[in-house]
Write an enzyme that holds these catalytic residues in place. Structure first.
Site, mmCIF file in Angstrom:
data_model
loop_
_atom_site.group_PDB
_atom_site.id
_atom_site.type_symbol
_atom_site.label_atom_id
_atom_site.label_comp_id
_atom_site.label_asym_id
_atom_site.label_seq_id
_atom_site.Cartn_x
_atom_site.Cartn_y
_atom_site.Cartn_z
ATOM 1 N N LYS A 113 75.578 103.277 81.320
ATOM 2 C CA LYS A 113 74.860 102.015 81.132
ATOM 3 C C LYS A 113 75.476 101.181 80.006
ATOM 4 C CE LYS A 113 71.368 103.964 78.130
ATOM 5 N NZ LYS A 113 71.510 103.230 76.854
ATOM 6 N N THR A 114 75.910 101.845 78.951
ATOM 7 C CA THR A 114 76.524 101.095 77.869
ATOM 8 C C THR A 114 77.797 100.424 78.368
ATOM 9 O OG1 THR A 114 75.690 102.771 76.360
ATOM 10 C CG2 THR A 114 77.254 101.202 75.470
ATOM 11 N N ASP A 160 69.030 96.508 76.217
ATOM 12 C CA ASP A 160 69.287 97.931 76.405
ATOM 13 C C ASP A 160 67.975 98.709 76.281
ATOM 14 O OD1 ASP A 160 70.728 100.203 76.814
ATOM 15 O OD2 ASP A 160 71.488 100.361 74.767
ATOM 16 N N GLU A 161 67.924 99.882 76.855
ATOM 17 C CA GLU A 161 66.738 100.758 76.756
ATOM 18 C C GLU A 161 65.461 99.978 77.073
ATOM 19 O OE1 GLU A 161 67.288 103.790 76.445
ATOM 20 O OE2 GLU A 161 68.892 104.220 75.014
ATOM 21 N N GLN A 183 63.435 108.173 80.809
ATOM 22 C CA GLN A 183 63.748 108.390 79.397
ATOM 23 C C GLN A 183 62.841 107.575 78.471
ATOM 24 O OE1 GLN A 183 68.032 108.928 78.322
ATOM 25 N NE2 GLN A 183 68.375 108.231 80.419
ATOM 26 N N ARG A 210 71.439 115.472 77.212
ATOM 27 C CA ARG A 210 72.425 115.191 76.168
ATOM 28 C C ARG A 210 73.648 116.067 76.347
ATOM 29 N NH1 ARG A 210 71.559 110.790 75.932
ATOM 30 N NH2 ARG A 210 70.150 111.318 77.605
#
Length: 720
Positions: free
Chosen positions: A70-71, A253-254, A284, A658
């Site tokens: 996504k980044t 973002d997020e 998330q 992670r």
DNA sequence: TGCCATTCGTTTTTT
DNA sequence: ACGAATGGCA
């Protein structure tokens, strides 16, 4: 929950209508049209990613599973906008939640466009953007540009003055409730109406005066940094249009972690043109406790009928076994959007689940395993991360790592800016920047002690209260002479003169605005510390060790301030104005040192590590379920319990995802609680991972100290 | 009456 | 291990 019914905050639809009008006027004035022909995008992306980058026909929601790049999409899209679509960097903003994320994104954006193309690009947290807007529009909001930002502890002090109790827990609860209301765009009027529990009613009663007190101090709290800008843009057509034409494309973002207030702010800035890309993952969402609501994801689809939804389902991070376990866990949660993550990185090693005797044994075992694994896999320390639910779990781990001489770094944890010594120094700086900041005034004048105590402050406070002036201004009033002993008065005035001198040197004009003839921040800071004799104060009040540590912290702070002021060519006053938001993470510029990472699950979001050790995976810790509040409403209590389990499950999901190559999960059969050992059960989430026959339950007892030493030596010899 | 010392209890995550 | 509350002592 949303404030649609609040009188002074109009409902979305009417806002959008107003915006439409405003926008058509704007467009009529000849704002550049969006490009028609879409240039190709640089390679290295899959179809979904490319589609997400290229979609500019309207609002875009990218559902990005963990590790799905996504980044990359955000940074590539910024590059695409700037390089290929003729956007000026000044008109593009990317918003994140943490400074860390913002910093990382700024770093990655450098590879995507030329430096001159990036000039003026906004990459910041919601809160930083809020500060910027608020400083510029201060007059319109009734604040001076030099307003102070109160850390939560200072805000707690205000609550304490408002509520007659010494119970810190209750004060925190009130503060928290007010914060949630602010985040949900609930104003005091409505709060009074909807408060259902005794605690909420107490908070509702304090809410209005809490805001009034902040205002009197020319201060805002963290939540105001979003709330006030949103409120302003809502009410002020001119300001809204200005910001809309200024920030013509936004990337968020997020997105799953936005609260109602942040959603509204984005909505107001992007306006009816709705040129934005939101990136998020409902699986998330782990910040419901601070007001975030995944409803914002669902609302996006209804508020914007032309919303383009793009799913990123290929995971580039984890090996299949890890991904499968993560998928099986999150499967137990209800789905907002259906998506299935897959990976082609191979099966990988089995996930290892290890029951432990107690937390020291757990810590020791993890430390030893990491040592061994580093050797076996020829890995580096920084390939390993130890993740846990709550900060206090770091203690045992740190001890064990120190014993084995394993280098580590703790991320997350209590903020640098929460340390008493930092807040002491900052109180002076805040007062210099804004002498209406009464909490700063009180803290500064009482630390170090200078013969001004409770009694003197009370007189001063009463006087200031009667005249309705700030404490600092009261110092110089002639009326005080009758009420205070000459000695106290002299102390006060001396302090006042001192602050005045500092203000002058720091480049603060008489009326508060910055002037140009400011001395370098570093020199002023040095003089300030010397004048108040802060080092001596530390050594007088703490033991050698404690004083040394604290003084070092102060030096870190001033050193960082000095550097920052030089780099960005800012006066001390300007610097202090945005300092409350900066995390010390920013200070740790040293690019990733080779150390094992210790982190809370929350702070680990967005990061990835080859080898992850998830510790303390027990019922009562992860999931961590507090007591049922909801006084006497069993149905509500049950509902909230379910919601909390779901959020904890997402936390587990974040933890698992992670890991890139290997995952160890540990739990303790016993754990010290107070002085007693208490039996513990493995977390339900371990079962939910569905490891079946693949799970390895390793019951190797922890090594004796002697064996450990032997092994350490062996490792040192072989490993070089 | 105020301060110091001991003992008891303990929801966590962060801008 | 830390912080708050209570009890005892001065």
């Amino acid at each position: 929950m949303t404030a649609s019914s609040t009188p002074d905050v109009p409902p979305v639809s009417s806002t959008v209508r107003k915006l439409d009008r405003a926008q058509s006027q704007l467009d009529a004035k000849g704002a550049p049209a969006e490009p028609f022909v879409l240039p190709p995008v640089a390679g290295g992306m899959n179809d979904a990613q490319r589609e997400a980058v290229r979609h500019l026909d309207g609002p875009c929601l990218v559902l990005a599973g963990a590790g799905s790049g996504k980044t990359r999409v955000i940074t590539q899209k910024i590059g695409y906008l700037l390089r290929d679509c003729g956007y000026n960097a000044r008109n593009v903003a990317a918003l994140t939640f943490t400074n860390k994320a913002a910093k990382e994104m700024a770093e990655r954006v450098k590879s995507v466009a030329a430096p001159n193309q990036l000039k003026g690009l906004t990459i910041s947290t919601f809160h930083s953007l809020g500060v910027r807007l608020l400083r510029e529009e201060a007059k319109k909001v009734g604040l001076k540009p030099a307003f102070s930002i109160l850390a939560s502890d200072d805000a707690l002090g205000i609550v304490q003055d408002l509520i007659a109790t010494t119970d810190k827990g209750r004060l925190r609860a009130v503060q928290n409730t007010i914060s949630l209301w602010k985040n949900a765009l609930v104003e005091p009027d409505e709060a009074e109406r909807i408060a259902s529990t005794e605690g909420e009613r107490e908070a509702a009663r304090a809410y209005r005066s809490y805001n009034a007190t902040l205002r009197a101090y020319q201060s805002v709290d963290f939540d105001d940094l979003i709330r006030l800008p949103a409120q302003l843009l809502e009410r002020d057509d001119e300001a809204r249009e200005r910001w809309q034409s200024r920030l013509r494309y936004m990337l968020v973002d997020e997105y799953q972690d936005t609260n109602a207030c942040q959603y509204r702010l984005v909505q107001l800035i992007t306006g009816p043109r709705a040129m934005f890309t939101a990136v998020g993952d409902d699986d998330q969402a782990i910040y419901a406790w601070r007001g975030a609501t995944i409803e914002n994801l669902a609302k996006l689809t209804t508020d914007y009928p032309n919303l383009k939804v793009i799913k990123l389902e290929q995971n580039y991070r984890s090996v299949q076994r890890i991904l499968a376990a993560a998928n099986r866990v999150i499967e137990k949660n209800p789905k907002l959007f259906d998506k299935k993550l897959w990976s082609d990185l191979g099966a990988g090693d089995p996930i290892v689940v290890v029951p432990m005797d107690g937390e020291e044994a757990e810590a020791e075992s993890v430390a030893v395993r990491i040592s061994a694994a580093r050797f076996e896999k020829k890995a580096q320390w920084k390939d390993f991360a130890i993740l846990y639910r709550s900060n206090h779990q770091a203690r045992a781990m740190e001890q064990a790592l120190r014993n084995l001489k394993i280098p580590y770094m703790v991320s997350g944890g209590q903020s640098f800016f929460d340390k008493a010594e930092v807040r002491d120094v900052l109180a002076y700086l805040r007062l210099i920047a804004n002498d209406e900041d009464d909490p700063a005034m009180i803290r500064a004048i009482t630390t170090p002690k200078r013969g001004v105590g409770q009694a003197t402050l009370e007189v001063l406070g009463n006087y200031a209260g009667e005249r309705e002036i700030p404490l600092f201004a009261a110092i110089f009033e002639t009326g005080l002479e009758q009420r205070l002993a000459a000695r106290q008065l002299a102390q006060l005035r001396e302090f006042g003169e001192f602050i005045h001198r500092m203000q002058w040197r720091a480049g603060r004009g008489a009326s508060g605005e910055a002037i140009t003839s400011a001395e370098p921040a570093g020199e002023i800071l040095d003089d300030l510390l010397r004048a108040i004799n802060y080092e001596r104060y530390l050594y007088d009040t703490f033991d050698e060790r404690g004083a040394q540590a604290r003084w070092q912290t102060v030096l870190d702070l001033t050193g960082w301030l000095r550097r920052k002021a030089e780099e960005d060519n800012m006066t001390l006053v300007e610097l202090v104005q945005h300092i409350a938001l900066i995390t010390m993470l920013e200070k740790n510029d040293e690019e990733d040192p080779d150390v094992v990472r210790l982190s809370t699950l929350h702070a680990s979001k967005g990061l990835e590590y080859p080898h992850v050790y998830l510790v303390g995976v027990e019922e009562g810790l992860l999931p961590h379920l507090g007591k049922d509040d909801e006084e006497g409403d069993p149905a509500k209590a049950a509902e909230s319990l379910v919601a909390r389990v779901q959020e904890e499950r997402r936390l587990m999901y974040v933890g698992i995802t992670r890991a890139q190559r290997s995952l160890h999960v540990t739990w303790c059969k016993k754990r010290k609680r107070g002085r007693e050992d208490v039996a513990r059960e493995p977390s339900r989430f371990i079962e939910e991972m569905g490891l079946g026959g693949e799970k390895i339950v390793d019951t190797t007892p922890a090594m004796s100290a002697k064996d450990r030493l032997g092994m350490l030596k062996a490792l040192l010899n072989k490993g070089g």
